[in-house]
Design a protein around this motif. Structure first.
Motif, mmCIF file in Angstrom:
data_model
loop_
_atom_site.group_PDB
_atom_site.id
_atom_site.type_symbol
_atom_site.label_atom_id
_atom_site.label_comp_id
_atom_site.label_asym_id
_atom_site.label_seq_id
_atom_site.Cartn_x
_atom_site.Cartn_y
_atom_site.Cartn_z
ATOM 1 N N ALA A 129 0.805 -1.218 0.000
ATOM 2 C CA ALA A 129 0.000 0.000 0.000
ATOM 3 C C ALA A 129 0.840 1.272 0.000
ATOM 4 O O ALA A 129 0.294 2.380 -0.081
ATOM 5 N N GLY A 130 2.163 1.122 0.091
ATOM 6 C CA GLY A 130 3.043 2.285 0.117
ATOM 7 C C GLY A 130 3.105 2.990 1.456
ATOM 8 O O GLY A 130 3.474 4.160 1.537
ATOM 9 N N HIS A 131 2.813 2.267 2.534
ATOM 10 C CA HIS A 131 2.768 2.876 3.869
ATOM 11 C C HIS A 131 3.902 2.424 4.773
ATOM 12 O O HIS A 131 3.861 2.678 5.982
ATOM 13 N N SER A 132 4.901 1.759 4.233
ATOM 14 C CA SER A 132 6.006 1.275 5.054
ATOM 15 C C SER A 132 6.774 2.435 5.663
ATOM 16 O O SER A 132 7.009 3.458 5.021
ATOM 17 N N GLU A 133 7.161 2.266 6.918
ATOM 18 C CA GLU A 133 7.956 3.217 7.688
ATOM 19 C C GLU A 133 7.245 4.540 7.927
ATOM 20 O O GLU A 133 7.855 5.514 8.338
ATOM 21 N N LYS A 134 5.938 4.570 7.691
ATOM 22 C CA LYS A 134 5.137 5.769 7.947
ATOM 23 C C LYS A 134 3.898 5.467 8.782
ATOM 24 O O LYS A 134 3.542 6.243 9.665
ATOM 25 N N ASN A 135 3.243 4.346 8.501
ATOM 26 C CA ASN A 135 1.925 4.100 9.092
ATOM 27 C C ASN A 135 1.780 2.728 9.731
ATOM 28 O O ASN A 135 0.648 2.242 9.905
ATOM 29 N N GLU A 136 2.885 2.085 10.082
ATOM 30 C CA GLU A 136 2.775 0.756 10.689
ATOM 31 C C GLU A 136 1.917 0.765 11.952
ATOM 32 O O GLU A 136 1.124 -0.144 12.191
ATOM 33 N N ALA A 137 2.081 1.796 12.783
ATOM 34 C CA ALA A 137 1.357 1.819 14.060
ATOM 35 C C ALA A 137 -0.151 1.932 13.854
ATOM 36 O O ALA A 137 -0.931 1.375 14.635
ATOM 37 N N SER A 138 -0.587 2.650 12.821
ATOM 38 C CA SER A 138 -2.019 2.733 12.539
ATOM 39 C C SER A 138 -2.577 1.356 12.208
ATOM 40 O O SER A 138 -3.662 0.979 12.669
ATOM 41 N N TYR A 139 -1.829 0.601 11.389
ATOM 42 C CA TYR A 139 -2.264 -0.752 11.042
ATOM 43 C C TYR A 139 -2.273 -1.661 12.267
ATOM 44 O O TYR A 139 -3.247 -2.383 12.504
ATOM 45 N N PHE A 140 -1.194 -1.627 13.035
ATOM 46 C CA PHE A 140 -1.107 -2.543 14.179
ATOM 47 C C PHE A 140 -2.025 -2.123 15.322
ATOM 48 O O PHE A 140 -2.396 -2.961 16.148
ATOM 49 N N GLY A 141 -2.403 -0.847 15.372
ATOM 50 C CA GLY A 141 -3.403 -0.446 16.352
ATOM 51 C C GLY A 141 -4.734 -1.129 16.092
ATOM 52 O O GLY A 141 -5.366 -1.661 17.010
ATOM 53 N N VAL A 142 -5.151 -1.158 14.817
ATOM 54 C CA VAL A 142 -6.393 -1.846 14.458
ATOM 55 C C VAL A 142 -6.216 -3.358 14.566
ATOM 56 O O VAL A 142 -7.137 -4.084 14.963
ATOM 57 N N TRP A 143 -5.049 -3.856 14.230
ATOM 58 C CA TRP A 143 -4.738 -5.289 14.318
ATOM 59 C C TRP A 143 -4.864 -5.770 15.760
ATOM 60 O O TRP A 143 -5.477 -6.816 16.033
ATOM 61 N N ASN A 144 -4.287 -5.009 16.681
ATOM 62 C CA ASN A 144 -4.390 -5.388 18.092
ATOM 63 C C ASN A 144 -5.808 -5.222 18.620
ATOM 64 O O ASN A 144 -6.238 -5.957 19.518
ATOM 65 N N TRP A 145 -6.531 -4.243 18.073
ATOM 66 C CA TRP A 145 -7.949 -4.119 18.416
ATOM 67 C C TRP A 145 -8.674 -5.416 18.104
ATOM 68 O O TRP A 145 -9.460 -5.916 18.913
ATOM 69 N N ALA A 146 -8.409 -5.982 16.937
ATOM 70 C CA ALA A 146 -9.057 -7.235 16.551
ATOM 71 C C ALA A 146 -8.662 -8.372 17.487
ATOM 72 O O ALA A 146 -9.504 -9.183 17.889
ATOM 73 N N SER A 147 -7.379 -8.452 17.842
ATOM 74 C CA SER A 147 -6.918 -9.509 18.744
ATOM 75 C C SER A 147 -7.659 -9.465 20.067
ATOM 76 O O SER A 147 -8.093 -10.495 20.599
ATOM 77 N N LYS A 148 -7.831 -8.280 20.601
ATOM 78 C CA LYS A 148 -8.461 -8.147 21.907
ATOM 79 C C LYS A 148 -9.973 -8.311 21.838
ATOM 80 O O LYS A 148 -10.588 -8.815 22.779
ATOM 81 N N MET A 149 -10.570 -7.890 20.735
ATOM 82 C CA MET A 149 -11.997 -8.132 20.582
ATOM 83 C C MET A 149 -12.278 -9.632 20.484
ATOM 84 O O MET A 149 -13.302 -10.115 20.981
ATOM 85 N N ASN A 150 -11.375 -10.369 19.848
ATOM 86 C CA ASN A 150 -11.523 -11.826 19.802
ATOM 87 C C ASN A 150 -11.561 -12.403 21.213
ATOM 88 O O ASN A 150 -12.406 -13.248 21.554
ATOM 89 N N LEU A 151 -10.638 -11.942 22.058
ATOM 90 C CA LEU A 151 -10.574 -12.433 23.435
ATOM 91 C C LEU A 151 -11.771 -11.947 24.251
ATOM 92 O O LEU A 151 -12.265 -12.656 25.129
#
Length: 413
Positions: free
Chosen positions: A335-357
């Motif tokens: 998507a062209g977001h390397s080294e700029k927006n990783e935290a935005s992606y992983f913030g939503v990613w971790n949201w999903a992990s915790k919603m699963n739990l």
């Protein structure tokens, strides 16, 4: 892109060791700990876990966006440092509660969960984002995530051993020390970024993230597969104690499970490099279903059969840990977001992990209580409900996740 040296790789990955020491107790041992030690009801425990995990989950995208607003010259290190006191204080308070009862016990439980979850969110989002910024090449990214998750599994194994043969006081002390030591190595010896691209730090909105078809597809697979894993993780101790009468072996069984996951990492790394990350993950999902469906035929005292199931399902866990974040790094890069927006992606990613739990704990535990399951009791209806929730439902969800992954066309990222 230069290959990360072994020293750099280990300096980065070792921080996964103490993070895993936090994760296993708060996600697996907490329900039974508070039911046994303080006599809290499953409904009260499930309610507290549901409330705090939902709150914690919705905090993660905010944390990710906050990190992505950092100045271009700033690394992820300050956020790691900020998370350390929250992790240490929250974990200590959670597993060393005073002898209270009623509403006071519930409020203390809730407060300790909030603190430890906040520290864990800040540390894990920063840590995962830092790794995704280090390399985006398929061979290297699966190598990095495999070593990181292997270090995490060593932390899980160490925690299982300490809980089985030691006590939570030893665990708290070891956790605090390892957090400080590995954070020092992480900050001192890990490169800040790969150097491949540079750009302004502008956080992405949820709309921006989900406009990416590849991220939407991967996110859906991750959620369904995560719920399939979260349900048996929540119910493991109850199942081994009441259905199999193997409570005395629960630590050993967990040890087998996580040891199998750690030892399988080279297998999944090699398979992903030869057949692709998607095909390797598909194979792991099917392995999980074929092994875990055998739980339905188990009876009281079937320790050897359940041990084999723990080993094979543990191997599939290794893939669940290593492959999805490697695929996410590929999606971010495409998507062209390397080294700029990783935290935005992983913030939503971790949201999903915790919603699963949250779904697993907040819905499964009260539902089991409604269906007649009471911890320590032996009613046929209650034990049947426990068995179906522990094994049958996760297998169906795993098959659904495999079908979604098959149709996702993520091989191109």
């Amino acid at each position: 892109m230069p290959r990360l040296s072994l020293k750099q790789l280990l300096a980065y990955a070792m921080f996964g060791f103490p993070l895993a020491m936090v994760a296993l107790p708060i996600y697996v041992y907490v329900p039974q700990f508070y039911a046994d030690r303080l006599g809290m009801s499953l409904s009260a425990i499930g309610t507290a876990l549901l409330l705090t995990r939902i709150m914690d989950a919705f905090l993660d995208p905010f944390i990710g966006a906050l990190i992505d607003r950092r100045p271009q010259s700033r690394s992820y290190a300050p956020y790691i440092v900020l998370a350390l006191p929250l992790l240490i204080a929250g974990f200590t308070g959670l597993f060393h509660p005073p002898h209270l009862s009623g509403n006071l016990a519930f409020l203390l439980f809730l407060s300790a969960l909030v603190v430890v979850y906040a520290g864990f969110s800040l540390a894990s989002i920063s840590f995962q984002s830092w790794g995704a910024a280090l390399t985006q090449e398929p061979g290297q990214r699966v190598r990095l995530t495999s070593v990181r998750e292997a270090c995490g599994l060593v932390g899980v194994i160490a925690t299982a051993i300490i809980i089985q043969f030691g006590n939570v006081t030893i665990l708290s002390g070891m956790l605090s020390l390892s957090l400080l030591i590995t954070a020092w190595f992480l900050i001192r010896h890990t490169p800040r970024r790969s150097g491949a691209t540079m750009g302004a730090h502008v956080p992405l909105s949820l709309r921006d993230l989900f406009a990416n078809r590849s991220f939407r597809a991967l996110f859906l697979v991750f959620v369904v597969n995560g719920i399939a894993a979260a349900i048996p993780a929540t119910l493991f101790l109850f199942f081994t104690k009441d259905r199999l009468h193997l409570a005395h072996l629960s630590g050993v069984l967990l040890l087998l499970y996580f040891l199998a996951a750690a030892l399988s990492m080279p297998l999944w790394t090699r398979l992903a490099q030869r057949k692709g990350e998607v095909n390797a993950w598909l194979f792991a999902m099917l392995l999980s279903v074929f092994s875990f469906v055998g739980v339905l035929a188990l009876g009281v005292g079937d320790a050897w059969a359940f041990s084999l199931i723990c080993i094979f399902s543990g191997m599939s866990l290794g893939a669940d840990l290593a492959l999805p974040p490697a695929l996410l790094a590929g999606v971010i890069h495409a998507a062209g977001h390397s080294e700029k927006n990783e935290a935005s992606y992983f913030g939503v990613w971790n949201w999903a992990s915790k919603m699963n739990l949250a779904v697993a704990a907040g819905l499964a535990l009260p539902a089991l209580e409604y269906l007649g399951y009471v911890p320590g009791a032996t009613s046929d209806n209650g034990l049947q409900a426990l068995t179906l929730a522990y094994a049958a439902l996760p297998c169906l969800l795993k098959l659904l996740a495999a079908a979604l992954l098959w149709k996702s066309r993520l091989e191109k990222v």
